[in-house]
Structures are given as structure tokens and as C-alpha cells.
Design an enzyme around this catalytic site. Structure first.
Site, PDB file in Angstrom:
ATOM      1  N   CYS A 167       0.846  -1.193   0.000  1.00 33.94           N
ATOM      2  CA  CYS A 167       0.000   0.000   0.000  1.00 33.94           C
ATOM      3  C   CYS A 167       0.882   1.243   0.000  1.00 33.94           C
ATOM      4  CB  CYS A 167      -0.871  -0.019   1.258  1.00 33.94           C
ATOM      5  SG  CYS A 167      -1.952   1.398   1.418  1.00 33.94           S
TER       6      CYS A 167
ATOM      7  N   CYS B 136       0.963   4.298   4.289  1.00 34.72           N
ATOM      8  CA  CYS B 136       1.746   4.610   5.505  1.00 34.72           C
ATOM      9  C   CYS B 136       3.150   4.042   5.360  1.00 34.72           C
ATOM     10  CB  CYS B 136       1.087   3.994   6.733  1.00 34.72           C
ATOM     11  SG  CYS B 136      -0.589   4.492   6.985  1.00 34.72           S
TER      12      CYS B 136
ATOM     13  N   CYS C 224      -7.664  -0.884   7.365  1.00 41.85           N
ATOM     14  CA  CYS C 224      -6.838   0.315   7.249  1.00 41.85           C
ATOM     15  C   CYS C 224      -6.748   0.968   8.624  1.00 41.85           C
ATOM     16  CB  CYS C 224      -7.445   1.286   6.248  1.00 41.85           C
ATOM     17  SG  CYS C 224      -6.494   2.819   6.180  1.00 41.85           S
TER      18      CYS C 224
ATOM     19  N   TYR D 161      -6.880  31.003   0.669  1.00 47.78           N
ATOM     20  CA  TYR D 161      -7.118  29.549   0.560  1.00 47.78           C
ATOM     21  C   TYR D 161      -7.854  29.107   1.829  1.00 47.78           C
ATOM     22  CZ  TYR D 161      -3.372  30.306  -2.823  1.00 47.78           C
ATOM     23  OH  TYR D 161      -2.591  30.797  -3.835  1.00 47.78           O
TER      24      TYR D 161
ATOM     25  N   GLU E 212     -11.228  31.733  -1.482  1.00 43.33           N
ATOM     26  CA  GLU E 212     -11.122  30.297  -1.767  1.00 43.33           C
ATOM     27  C   GLU E 212     -11.753  30.036  -3.133  1.00 43.33           C
ATOM     28  OE1 GLU E 212     -10.379  27.172  -0.338  1.00 43.33           O
ATOM     29  OE2 GLU E 212     -11.523  26.337  -1.999  1.00 43.33           O
TER      30      GLU E 212
ATOM     31  N   ASP F  83      -2.675  29.539   3.188  1.00 42.93           N
ATOM     32  CA  ASP F  83      -2.601  28.086   3.394  1.00 42.93           C
ATOM     33  C   ASP F  83      -2.901  27.394   2.064  1.00 42.93           C
ATOM     34  OD1 ASP F  83      -2.680  25.508   4.346  1.00 42.93           O
ATOM     35  OD2 ASP F  83      -4.469  25.761   5.570  1.00 42.93           O
TER      36      ASP F  83
ATOM     37  N   CYS G   9       1.570  22.435   3.422  1.00 42.12           N
ATOM     38  CA  CYS G   9       1.685  20.977   3.572  1.00 42.12           C
ATOM     39  C   CYS G   9       2.794  20.455   2.667  1.00 42.12           C
ATOM     40  CB  CYS G   9       0.357  20.291   3.280  1.00 42.12           C
ATOM     41  SG  CYS G   9      -0.277  20.676   1.660  1.00 42.12           S
TER      42      CYS G   9
HETATM   43  C1  SAM Z   1      -4.600  23.285   2.188  1.00 36.65           C
HETATM   44  S1  SAM Z   1      -6.260  23.769   1.873  1.00 36.65           S
HETATM   45  C2  SAM Z   1      -6.473  24.970   3.161  1.00 36.65           C
HETATM   46  C3  SAM Z   1      -7.866  25.118   3.686  1.00 36.65           C
HETATM   47  C4  SAM Z   1      -8.065  25.891   4.962  1.00 36.65           C
HETATM   48  N1  SAM Z   1      -7.087  26.925   5.182  1.00 36.65           N
HETATM   49  C5  SAM Z   1      -8.132  24.955   6.147  1.00 36.65           C
HETATM   50  O1  SAM Z   1      -7.254  24.936   6.990  1.00 36.65           O
HETATM   51  O2  SAM Z   1      -9.132  24.196   6.224  1.00 36.65           O
HETATM   52  C6  SAM Z   1      -6.093  24.655   0.422  1.00 36.65           C
HETATM   53  C7  SAM Z   1      -7.388  25.271  -0.098  1.00 36.65           C
HETATM   54  O3  SAM Z   1      -7.053  26.031  -1.263  1.00 36.65           O
HETATM   55  C8  SAM Z   1      -8.108  25.943  -2.184  1.00 36.65           C
HETATM   56  N2  SAM Z   1      -7.530  26.285  -3.495  1.00 36.65           N
HETATM   57  C9  SAM Z   1      -6.776  25.496  -4.297  1.00 36.65           C
HETATM   58  N3  SAM Z   1      -6.374  26.174  -5.390  1.00 36.65           N
HETATM   59  C10 SAM Z   1      -6.880  27.429  -5.273  1.00 36.65           C
HETATM   60  C11 SAM Z   1      -6.812  28.594  -6.086  1.00 36.65           C
HETATM   61  N4  SAM Z   1      -6.129  28.589  -7.229  1.00 36.65           N
HETATM   62  N5  SAM Z   1      -7.439  29.709  -5.669  1.00 36.65           N
HETATM   63  C12 SAM Z   1      -8.117  29.705  -4.505  1.00 36.65           C
HETATM   64  N6  SAM Z   1      -8.230  28.633  -3.681  1.00 36.65           N
HETATM   65  C13 SAM Z   1      -7.619  27.501  -4.063  1.00 36.65           C
HETATM   66  C14 SAM Z   1      -8.591  24.518  -2.027  1.00 36.65           C
HETATM   67  O4  SAM Z   1      -9.912  24.382  -2.493  1.00 36.65           O
HETATM   68  C15 SAM Z   1      -8.447  24.303  -0.520  1.00 36.65           C
HETATM   69  O5  SAM Z   1      -9.651  24.623   0.144  1.00 36.65           O
END
Ligand code: SAM
Length: 464
Positions: A78, A81, A173, A325, A346, A395, A422
Site C-alpha cells: 500500500c 503509511c 486500514c 485559501y 477560496e 494556506d 503541507c
Molecule cells: C490546504 S487547503 C487549506 C484550507 C483551509 N485553510 C483549512 O485549513 O481548512 C487549500 C485550499 O485552497 C483551495 N484552493 C486550491 N487552489 C486554489 C486557487 N487557485 N485559488 C483559490 N483557492 C484555491 C482549495 O480548495 C483548498 O480549500
């Protein structure tokens, strides 16, 4: 047949950005699956690229003191992990080193000492979301192929790494708590008993495609079934069976997806049973999460992450904060009580609807949420309209920020920039562009994903 080359007594000295262990032989990097730094091993070379070799362990001379016995029956096959064979303390050390190495090497700017990584209290059953794929091309083990018996090729599980068409059937899992395993096994057993067809990716045929299970610390449980075509009698019989067998399911949804891929952001989601949402709670705040909305997958560690982001942002009540984001607005709502106003942006419309509802649910009135692609949203007009931000929290997804967004941050010049990521590699890439305008004052890695090489990192930057 030419025997493949064996390298003897290779010392595993580190881990790569994608979690493989690494050794060096005659100035060449060798990536070795399932090795641990400190192992001394004989390695058979199974792949060759210009700059590196790929090896598999065929004999141990010495086992690393950091090794431990993997607990999952699917370990090694898998892709989920891959670090189960490394003790958790050592996993944390490698993650910390990985963040430091990326920021220093790619970020190319002065850094403070990193704060010690925040480990996860739960190292198994920590995920609130798992996504399984149905396939009629189950991955067969070497023994199964050699035995040559008539075997069912149906699978409900995870993709084999780098084999998009092969699915490993999962028995248990360790990533998501009860009744996640029971639900998956019940769906598969019902489907086989009733001769429902599992998806054939190559021929693009078969009914059952994908199963998503989302849990919450409140006890809410969402199950989403994706099918290839609309077969109401089969669908409703399967979903009724699930609803009757698992009264814990609070939202049972389905999606008809006739497309080639499994993404469903552009498709309607139908509610078979329940409200169609789950709720998560944090510090007395309640968050509504829909089937298309992102929510941090380790809910308990998400709280630790958000506390770091809030502490770095340091709002006192007077600040205008942008939360880029924002997903369902979790960070925005989490900091809102201590800010003058928060503007969340977002791309997923449905997440923005949830973000607004989340403010309403929690009687938060100083937030504004807007949907759109970040690179088209953040510009001088936006700042004019919503006010100059004292703090920007960003983020982004694994790919990091679009260069246009980074350039805009350099133009907007908030006093503080909190960068949650991340993916330390893309965070470091963005840092290089930000560093003429901002200096790094704090770095806090947080482990959201035990037993994997993934790591989250929060960075506080201040205007130079
Ligand atoms: C890592 S997540 C962070 C979400 C939030 N900060 C949280 O902690 O729950 C990244 C977010 O960016 C959004 N996203 C991805 N590409 C984007 C873009 N080009 N413009 C705006 N938002 C975007 C995704 O839909 C997602 O919700």
C-alpha cells in the site's frame, strides 16, 4: 537473463522528499524502498535514471536502531503509511530535518532556529477522510499469481503507487477509526453478493467507482458513493442496506459521475439520507463541512496547527486579516474573535457557502468570504475594497502559491505573513520570492500525518 546489479553493504543515510530512504554509492544517489536511515543493506538495483538508481533491499547486515515492526498487513504494498517501519520519534526527527533542509536549500534566506516539531497525539486512526476506489483489476500478490487459482479481481481500496489502474484491496486500514473499515467491507460484500459491477478503468465501464468516508470528532459520519451511471434500483438497494446496517451514518450521499476521472467538484451531489453535511467542533466553534469542502484531515492536530497560526498572526482586536485559501473558513473563523475583520478567499464556491454558514453558526459577524481563483482575486482593487491587511494568513494546496499571488503579497506588504504549508518544497520556493520583502522570524513544523513522510509547516514572516 542478465542478473541485476547488487550493491553490497550500502549505508542508508537519509530520506528523500517523497519518503524513500537514500544511500550513496560511487557518487550516485540510490533511492531504496522501505529502508531506514542507519540500515546497512545489500540492495538490488531495479531502476536506473540519469542522476540516480532505484534499489530494493535483499539482505540486512545491520538494522537501524530506529526501526520498528510495521503493524499493518498491507505495509510494503500500500502507498499509504510508508514509514510504519520507523519509530515515531525518528519520523519526527526526519520531518523536522526535511523542513529545515528545504527552507535552507531552496528558500535561500536567513532562518531562525526551527521550533521543535509538534508531534501528533494519535499516530493511528487519525484521519477524518478516506477515499477508496472500486476496481475490477485488483492488485495480485506474487503468490496469488504463482498459485494460478480462479480469483475474484474485484477490489475496493487504494491505488498501488505509480499504477493508476491497479487497486489494492484493503482488509483493514489503520488510518480511520471505526466503523470505517466495517463500512468499506460491507459495501464490497454487498456489491459482490448482488453482482454489482466494479469499475473497469481501461474499458470505462462498471457501476461502482469510489467510496468516501468522512468522520468527525462530534460523531458525525458522512459516506459518499460515486457511481458511473444512474441505476436507481441498484443504488437505492445498496444505500438502503448501508443505512440499515450502520445507523451511525448521519449523511449518506451519492454522485453519478460519467466522466473519465473521479473528481466531482463539477457534479451535483445527491442526498440519500441525512442532512448532507457533517459538523466539526473546535474551541466551542462549530464548523459545517459539505461533501466538496476541504477540512484538515487530522482534526485533533488541525487544532494544534490553527493555534500556531493564530499565535503567529497575533491579532489583538484591531487588525484586518486576509485568510487566503480559506477552505470552509476554519482559520478565518478561528481568528475572527481577535481581529477587526477577516476576509477569506477560496476557489471552491461550495466551501465559501459553508464558510459563511460557519460564521453565522458561531455568531461571527466580522468575516467576509469570497470565491474565485486566488491569482485573479488578490489585486490592488481587492485591497482598496476590503482594506489594507495588517496580517495575511495563507494556506495553499501542495502546489504552493501561484507566482502572481506571491508577487501580489510582496506588493501588498502586510506587516505579518503567516504561511501554512503541507509541502515544504513549494513553501521554500515561494519563500525565495518573498524574501526580498519579508524576513522569516519563526518556523514551526507540525506533524499531521504520522506513519508518512508528509509534514505541515507554519512560518511567520515580517516585513523587512
Ligand atoms: C490546504 S487547503 C487549506 C484550507 C483551509 N485553510 C483549512 O485549513 O481548512 C487549500 C485550499 O485552497 C483551495 N484552493 C486550491 N487552489 C486554489 C486557487 N487557485 N485559488 C483559490 N483557492 C484555491 C482549495 O480548495 C483548498 O480549500
Amino acid at each position: 537473463m542478465k542478473a541485476s546489479k547488487v550493491i553490497e553493504k550500502l549505508e542508508i543515510t537519509g530520506v528523500s522528499s517523497d519518503g524513500k530512504s537514500v544511500g550513496r554509492h560511487e557518487n550516485r544517489v540510490i533511492f531504496v524502498a522501505n529502508g531506514a536511515p542507519g540500515d546497512i543493506v545489500d540492495v538490488r538495483i531495479v531502476g536506473k535514471q540519469k542522476k540516480f538508481l532505484l534499489g530494493e533491499i535483499i539482505h540486512f547486515h545491520e538494522k537501524s536502531a530506529d526501526r520498528t515492526d510495521p503493524f499493518c498487513e498491507h505495509f510494503g504494498t500500500c502507498g499509504g503509511c510508508k514509514w510504519q517501519h520507523i519509530q515515531y520519534d525518528a519520523q519526527l526527527k526526519h520531518k523536522q530535518d526535511h523542513v529545515a533542509h528545504n527552507l535552507a536549500k531552496i528558500g535561500k534566506t536567513a532562518l531562525p532556529d526551527l521550533l521543535p516539531i509538534k508531534g501528533s497525539a494519535q499516530t493511528t486512526y487519525y484521519r477524518n477522510k478516506l477515499e477508496y476506489t472500486f476496481s475490477n483489476m485488483r492488485w495480485l500478490t506474487r503468490e496469488e499469481i504463482e498459485d494460478n487459482d480462479e480469483l475474484s479481481r474485484n477490489a475496493l481500496g487504494f491505488h498501488i503507487p505509480r499504477r493508476f489502474d491497479k487497486i489494492l484491496d484493503i482488509n483493514h486500514c489503520w488510518l480511520q477509526g471505526d466503523p470505517s473499515n466495517e463500512i468499506r467491507l460491507a459495501v464490497k460484500a454487498y456489491a459482490e453478493k448482488n453482482e454489482l459491477t466494479f469499475f473497469d478503468l481501461k474499458k470505462q465501464e462498471g457501476l461502482l467507482r469510489n467510496l468516501i468516508i468522512r468522520t468527525s470528532t462530534t460523531g458525525d459520519l458522512m459516506v459518499i458513493l460515486q457511481v458511473f451511471y444512474d441505476d436507481q434500483p441498484a443504488l437505492s438497494a445498496l444505500l438502503s442496506h448501508l443505512k440499515d446496517s450502520f445507523p451511525e451514518i448521519t449523511s449518506l450521499l451519492y454522485i453519478i459521475n460519467p466522466k473519465q476521472n473521479e473528481t466531482f467538484f463539477d457534479l451535483p451531489v445527491h442526498t440519500f439520507h441525512g442532512e448532507g453535511f457533517i459538523y466539526e467542533e473546535m474551541e466551542g466553534l462549530r464548523f459545517r463541512i459539505g461533501p466538496k469542502s476541504f477540512y484538515q484531515t487530522n482534526s485533533i492536530q488541525a487544532y494544534e496547527l490553527y493555534k500556531v497560526a493564530r499565535e503567529f498572526a497575533g491579532p489583538t482586536g484591531d487588525e484586518v486579516v486576509y485568510d487566503l485559501y480559506t477552505g470552509t473558513g476554519t482559520i478565518a473563523n478561528f481568528v475572527a474573535k481577535k481581529a477587526k475583520k477577516v476576509i477569506g478567499v477560496e476557489s471552491v464556491e461550495e466551501a465559501i457557502v459553508d464558510a459563511r454558514i460557519n460564521s453565522e453558526l458561531n455568531n461571527i459577524t466580522n468575516t467576509t468570504f469570497l470565491a474565485g481563483d486566488m491569482k485573479d482575486m488578490i489585486n490592488a482593487d481587492f485591497v482598496k475594497k476590503h482594506g489594507h491587511p495588517d496580517v495575511i494568513i495563507t494556506d495553499p494546496p501542495r502546489a504552493g502559491m501561484h507566482q502572481k499571488v506571491v508577487e501580489m503579497l510582496n506588493e501588498i506588504k502586510p506587516k505579518k505573513l503567516v504561511y501554512v504549508s503541507c509541502n515544504p518544497a513549494t513553501q521554500a520556493r515561494d519563500l525565495e520570492l518573498l524574501s526580498p520583502v519579508f524576513e522569516v522570524v519563526a518556523v514551526q513544523p507540525v506533524d499531521m500525518f504520522p506513519q508518512t513522510h508528509h509534514v505541515e509547516n507554519v512560518m511567520l514572516l515580517k516585513l523587512r
